[in-house]
Design an enzyme around this catalytic site. Structure first.
Site, PDB file in Angstrom:
ATOM      1  CE1 TYR A   1      -3.224  -2.611   0.155  1.00 56.89           C
ATOM      2  CE2 TYR A   1      -3.626  -2.457   2.537  1.00 56.89           C
ATOM      3  CZ  TYR A   1      -3.955  -2.902   1.232  1.00 56.89           C
ATOM      4  OH  TYR A   1      -5.154  -4.036   1.196  1.00 56.89           O
TER       5      TYR A   1
ATOM      6  CB  SER B   1     -14.187  -3.858  -1.942  1.00 55.55           C
ATOM      7  OG  SER B   1     -14.776  -3.023  -3.187  1.00 55.55           O
ATOM      8  N   PRO B   2     -16.585  -3.228   0.783  1.00 54.58           N
ATOM      9  CG  PRO B   2     -17.045  -2.242   2.982  1.00 54.58           C
ATOM     10  CD  PRO B   2     -15.882  -2.891   1.970  1.00 54.58           C
ATOM     11  CG  LEU B   3     -18.508   1.466   0.881  1.00 54.91           C
ATOM     12  CD1 LEU B   3     -18.074   2.981   1.088  1.00 54.91           C
ATOM     13  CD2 LEU B   3     -20.017   1.564   1.206  1.00 54.91           C
ATOM     14  CB  ALA B   4     -19.492  -2.455  -4.766  1.00 54.10           C
TER      15      ALA B   4
ATOM     16  CG  LEU C   1     -22.760  -0.803  -3.064  1.00 49.51           C
ATOM     17  CD1 LEU C   1     -22.323  -2.025  -2.283  1.00 49.51           C
ATOM     18  CD2 LEU C   1     -24.360  -0.655  -3.292  1.00 49.51           C
TER      19      LEU C   1
ATOM     20  N   GLY D   1     -23.259   5.937  -2.784  1.00 48.52           N
ATOM     21  CA  GLY D   1     -24.179   7.016  -3.129  1.00 48.52           C
ATOM     22  C   GLY D   1     -23.802   8.111  -3.950  1.00 48.52           C
TER      23      GLY D   1
END
Length: 350
Positions: free
Chosen positions: A55, A206-209, A213, A215
């Site tokens: 990273y 990556s829960p927010l894709a 996701l 918004g």
């Protein structure tokens, strides 16, 4: 904040894990601001921090090390090894030679005497998995790491590693870190069932894709393809493309689900992985303090069966509406020579 045991290790971790991929040159280059994000997460009950050597070319580990000074004993610290670090041969992969060298570099950058969870970032078909498991077990015995796991391994690779460990009397992977979200549910078909059956922990990323996701991207709204993630991979954000249109259609329906709960789409997104019985912790990777605060608002959200049934109608179980960014692809698909018979005259049936 809730806590769960990490893959039979006896280590209790928060159900939200602070991911630090966005710390450093790739995301937030302000070290002091990143440290404040870490401290805010710890103050909110997060005790699990995940980083990786690659990273921002090691900068993320350096930032995390500075941020945890004085609080190291209270944190379960995870990092990863695999990707190349610099130019030249033998500066990446899953070999004993590289792992022995790179773990010392991670310890130095993190300013710590031990790593709680050391993860193999991707499979490496040039290295026998027995070699990798053997050196990781040695590092546990030396006290440099407490446990080890894998990241973005397909189910068959996880099973093979488990069987090799049993046959050879080696320590085994205790965790897997797969991509998992409302829009990328492919791991429900194989990886998560295997993880659960083998008693491993799962840290999902990556829960927010990739931002879909968050918004920020909505159907009928213009997308600026010159900035942010859209500038890096415009083919994944162009609403004129059928694949992107399918994601945007699903987002609109998921927004309605979140609205019905009186919550935001990101809150629904970070709560969703934790409803799966195989998932131990979901990695949230904020770049700013505001993004952290928005994610933490989903910590108390419990999704009942009616909500999950509706999600299943929108994105069927086991379905990926997009290939998760950075997820591993087998060499048999990425290298054409692996699926073509040579010489050419050996191809005909007669």
């Amino acid at each position: 904040m809730r806590y769960r045991t990490l893959g039979g290790t006896g280590i209790e971790v928060s159900t939200f894990c602070l991911g630090t991929m966005m710390f450093g040159a790739v995301g937030n280059p302000d070290h002091d601001d990143c440290a404040r994000i870490v401290h805010a997460a710890l103050d909110a009950g997060v005790n699990f921090v995940d980083t990786a050597d690659m990273y921002s070319a090691g900068e993320s580990e350096t930032i995390v090390g500075k941020a945890l000074r004085g609080r190291r004993d209270d944190v379960v610290l995870a990092t990863k090894v695999h990707f190349p670090m610099g130019e030249g041969r033998n500066r990446g992969g899953n070999s004993r030679r590289w792992i022995v060298r790179e773990v010392e570099e991670s310890l130095r950058r993190l300013d710590t005497d031990w790593i709680d969870l050391y993860q193999v970032h991707r499979p490496d078909h040039t290295t026998d998995v027995e070699e990798t498991l053997s050196v990781l077990g040695d590092l546990v015995r030396e006290g440099k790491i407490r446990a080890f796991g894998c990241s973005s391994f397909p189910a068959e690779e996880i099973v093979e590693a488990h069987h090799v460990a049993e046959r050879r009397g080696l320590m085994r992977f205790r965790t897997e870190q797969p991509p998992y979200s409302l829009l990328a549910r492919g791991v429900e078909a194989d990886v998560l069932p295997v993880v659960r059956r083998l008693g491993m922990g799962a840290l999902t990323w990556s829960p927010l894709a990739s931002g879909f996701l968050s918004g920020r991207y909505r159907k009928g709204r213009p997308v600026d393809l010159r900035s942010g993630r859209a500038a890096l991979t415009p083919d994944r954000f162009d609403p004129a493309l059928p694949a992107t249109a399918a994601k945007l259609d699903a987002v609109e329906e998921l927004v309605a689900v979140a609205d019905g709960l009186g919550r935001t789409l990101p809150e629904l997104a970070v709560a969703f992985p934790l409803a799966h019985p195989a998932v131990t912790s979901v990695i949230i990777g904020p770049r700013t303090r505001r993004q952290l605060e928005d994610a933490l608002k989903g910590a108390d959200l419990v999704l009942d069966d009616a909500v999950l049934d509706r999600v299943d109608e929108i994105v069927p179980p086991g379905t990926d509406l997009y290939p998760p960014d950075g997820a591993w692809r087998p060499p048999s698909l990425t290298h054409s020579a692996r699926r073509r018979r040579y010489p050419l005259d050996d191809r005909p049936a007669a």
